[in-house]
Design an enzyme around this catalytic site. Structure first.
Site: not given
Length: 501
Positions: A170-171, A372, A244, A146-147, A222-223, A278
């Site tokens: 898939k956003p 993070e 990533e 989302w960032n 994502g995480s 990130c």
């Protein structure tokens, strides 16, 4: 009396997106379940066959037509990005521009990077002609963040398409409108291959369905925790996986660095996009002799920033509401552990906004240094020398990006070579992000695999090795008809040759 009125069809499940700045609803989107996702993958697979059959130059032309459509509609695309993320319109427009740069590079270079390549053969295979072929995988699934809802997933989408694949995207459930718009613009620009890029929407369950859908590779952003869960699903079908997963990126500032340039870059890298980058700046290690002066210059610049929803705001709200609590925990924990807040502090967190926070003397085992933060917070710790700075920078379990500020560029590059980060900028931050030819990715908790550049194109192909026999060899060693004496002579010859240096 029997009621013969047809029953109403059950209403499809939907979800609503909200403005991070105002909390007001933006739009409603369908929740795509396993059946819808499977249909999207099946359709993409059908369309992909025709796409893969095209020459590289034809695919290039189609992708450049899509790029032109994105550039033409830049304002509306940027407006959607800004609305869903809360970032200023100018930042959203810059995100679209960077996306266009990468899409153009992938389209123009895929043919060169992926063309059939001849390779040499050895003494005993001189009768063979050998080559490597990069073949499309088929259908690539992409789960985006989302960032940077356009730039980041397009590092997989654009390169996968250029390599001859179809994509099902898939956003994030926070930014589905950007993904829907992206696929719609592709279909309009390249109607003969409509469905090659399909967007499915929903939250974690939709991502899980995509991972189980039979795609030929899944690219995820994502995480680390979510990446492990998705990778476990992919492991069940041995689906290749690219991850990533963020970073805890460090900046090293040497004693002879240009402190104005370093401070300016640190503030932008730490506070831009509300710190939700990130490969942004979260940790700074400055040689002790210039540490205090650097801190003063960073604080001076950061203190002038006022987050807000206006067009002239330097950055907007936190896009993910839950992240506000993470930022507050990191800042409060650092101060409680003995860190000094040079600017702001726990009181800087006023959801949905977080004002700039500059810390120093943060213990290296504090969450603000190990996890993070993903907010407009930067810790600037003093170190004795560059060796200590490198050691501390490398101590993180993340290894995505980094930066070095040093008067001599060559000396800076030598320091960069000692860092484990997957991408390093010298005398700038995030310089690598705007260079399409450079691969991007990390290791450990930052994930694995690479997007962008030639490596990013190859990441969405399978390699096929091909040999063509040019003539019958004088000694055919791959036959039962070869006499034992002939085989023994060949072995003696090989042994004699390989004993030479």
């Amino acid at each position: 009396m029997t009621d013969t009125t047809p029953a109403a069809a059950p209403r499809a499940a939907t979800f609503t997106t909200y403005s991070p700045a105002t909390g007001k609803p933006i739009a409603e989107h369908p929740v795509h379940g396993p059946e819808e996702v499977s249909r999207a993958v099946a359709r993409a697979r059908t369309v992909q066959a025709g796409w893969a059959a095209l020459s590289a130059s034809r695919r290039r032309d189609h992708l450049l037509r899509w790029k032109k459509a994105l550039a033409t509609d830049l304002d509306s695309v940027a407006r959607t990005v800004a609305e869903e993320t809360g970032k200023p319109a100018g930042d959203a427009a810059l995100e679209v521009v960077l996306t266009l740069e990468h899409l153009g590079w992938a389209a123009r270079n895929a043919g060169r990077v992926l063309r059939r390549r001849r390779v040499g053969t050895g003494l005993f295979t001189v009768h063979q002609r050998a080559s490597l072929v990069h073949r499309p995988l088929g259908v690539v699934g992409v789960i985006g963040p989302w960032n940077y809802p356009l730039y980041t997933p397009m590092g997989s989408i654009g390169y996968a398409l250029a390599a001859g694949n179809a994509v099902v995207f898939k956003p994030s459930e926070l930014t589905p409108g950007t993904g829907v718009l992206l696929a719609g613009l592709f279909d309009a620009a390249v109607p003969g291959h409509a469905g090659l890029l399909t967007t499915v929407t929903g939250a974690a369950s939709s991502g899980d369905a995509l991972a189980r859908s039979g795609v030929d590779k899944l690219a995820f952003t994502g995480s680390p925790g979510t990446a492990r869960e998705v990778m476990a699903v992919c492991a069940g079908t041995l689906t290749p996986f690219l991850a990533e997963c963020g970073g805890k990126d460090a900046v090293i500032v040497t004693a002879d660095a240009d402190l104005d340039a370093a401070a300016d870059a640190i503030v932008w890298g730490a506070m831009g996009n509300a710190g939700q980058t990130c490969a942004g700046v979260e940790r700074v290690y400055a040689v002790r002799g210039i540490h205090a002066e650097l801190c003063e210059r960073v604080v001076e610049r950061a203190a002038a920033l006022r987050p807000g929803a206006g067009a002239d705001a330097p950055y907007g709200p936190m896009t993910l509401p839950d992240q506000v609590a993470v930022v507050e925990r990191h800042v409060s924990g650092a101060v409680s552990a003995g860190a000094r807040a040079l600017l702001g502090g726990p009181g800087s967190v006023r959801a949905p906004y977080v004002a700039p926070v500059v810390l120093t003397g943060v213990p290296e085992d504090a969450a603000a240094m190990t996890e993070e933060t993903f907010g407009p917070v930067v810790a600037i710790n003093p170190v004795a020398d560059v060796d200590e700075a490198v050691e501390r920078a490398n101590a993180s379990r993340y290894a995505l990006g980094a930066a070095v500020f040093c008067r001599d560029g060559r000396a800076g590059a030598a320091i960069a070579a000692r860092l484990r980060a997957g991408a390093v900028s010298v005398n700038s931050v995030l310089g690598f992000a705007a260079v399409p030819a450079l691969p991007f990715g990390g290791s450990q908790d930052s994930g694995f695999g690479r997007i962008h550049g030639a490596e990013g194109l190859r990441a969405f192909t399978s390699v096929q090795s091909v040999t063509v026999q040019r003539f019958t060899p004088p000694i055919a060693l791959t036959s039962f008809a070869v006499p034992a004496a002939t085989r023994e002579r060949a072995v003696r010859l090989a042994r004699a040759l390989h004993r030479r240096r």
